[in-house]
Write an enzyme that holds these catalytic residues in place. Structure first.
Site, mmCIF file in Angstrom:
data_model
loop_
_atom_site.group_PDB
_atom_site.id
_atom_site.type_symbol
_atom_site.label_atom_id
_atom_site.label_comp_id
_atom_site.label_asym_id
_atom_site.label_seq_id
_atom_site.Cartn_x
_atom_site.Cartn_y
_atom_site.Cartn_z
ATOM 1 N N ASP A 46 62.624 -6.922 -12.203
ATOM 2 C CA ASP A 46 63.258 -5.700 -11.690
ATOM 3 C C ASP A 46 62.304 -4.513 -11.723
ATOM 4 O OD1 ASP A 46 65.518 -7.251 -11.635
ATOM 5 O OD2 ASP A 46 66.765 -5.846 -12.753
ATOM 6 N N HIS A 192 60.808 -7.309 -16.273
ATOM 7 C CA HIS A 192 60.517 -6.086 -15.506
ATOM 8 C C HIS A 192 59.039 -6.016 -15.138
ATOM 9 C CE1 HIS A 192 64.279 -5.172 -17.587
ATOM 10 N NE2 HIS A 192 64.534 -4.355 -16.585
HETATM 11 ZN ZN LIG Z 1 66.219 -1.672 -13.291
#
Ligand SMILES: [Zn+2]
Length: 235
Positions: A46, A192
């Site tokens: 993400d 991430h």
């Molecule tokens: Zn996020």
């Protein structure tokens, strides 16, 4: 009169946030049912792309011959179009992750609609490459406006089942072990490829990913993208 105003405000808040919470739990339940029969593991990234982190993650995935799913922020797509191109050309899946990563419960309808309009516009600017029906709500949360808009636009809301919190300042080994100790077929792992959180460090995710890929391969896990989970409907 004062009580009526309070009542109206309470009803609006319950509808705007409360219905978003209820719907999220229902959609999360549906998502878990969808993956419950899967024999694959799904790596998701993400908040990117990021100039320092994303290329290292792409190199690692390429080295192991594994495809993943990237949920991209609109702002970062505009900052790093060359990385978006590389992600797509490497046959990873992409999905939306908001334009500006706004928190749904702290953002009113106007701000929410503006964010949705902007992320849609950015994905449209990618042409055929930007065609995706996958969307991961920032923070895994929704407000009523987001819920109605994304469902109306036919987007599939994608959550996760395993979050090793690579944004909290743990070491790469800790994050990697957290994933490997809990990894089962059907796991959707949240990582991430960014440094959005003040105490996050992109190197942590890269180190963790190396550990995950090495051991998961030894344990003969097989990987797939979220688009593959949904088949052609994921596009
Ligand atoms: Zn996020």
């Amino acid at each position: 009169m004062y009580q009526y105003i309070l009542l109206i405000i309470a009803v609006i808040l319950v509808s705007y946030i409360g219905l978003g919470i209820l719907a999220k739990y229902y959609l999360y339940y549906c998502f878990c049912r969808k993956i419950s029969g899967s024999r694959k593991v799904y790596l998701t990234f993400d908040d990117g792309p990021d100039a320092a982190v994303t290329p290292k993650i792409l190199d690692l995935l390429e080295g192991f011959g594994i495809r993943a799913t990237f949920f991209l922020s609109g702002e970062n797509i505009l900052r790093h179009p060359e990385l978006v191109k590389r992600i797509i050309e490497s046959e990873h899946d992409i999905g939306g992750h908001g334009y500006n990563h706004i928190h749904p419960w702290r953002s009113g309808p106007v701000k929410t609609l503006r964010d949705i309009y902007q992320i849609r516009k950015v994905f449209r600017s990618l042409g055929e490459r930007g065609r995706t029906a996958l969307y991961r709500p920032p923070y895994g949360k929704l407000n009523l406006v987001q819920l109605l808009c994304w469902l109306w636009m036919g987007q599939r809301l994608v959550f996760w089942t395993l979050d090793p919190r690579d944004y909290l300042g743990h070491s790469g080994t800790q994050v990697g072990r957290e994933v490997l100790d809990r990894l089962v077929p059907g796991s959707v792992v949240l990582l991430h490829d960014s440094r959005r959180a003040p105490d996050s460090d992109g190197r942590v995710t890269v180190e963790a990913l190396r550990l995950i890929l090495e051991e998961a391969q030894e344990r003969e896990f097989s990987f797939a993208t979220i688009g593959e989970l949904y088949g052609e409907e994921g596009y």
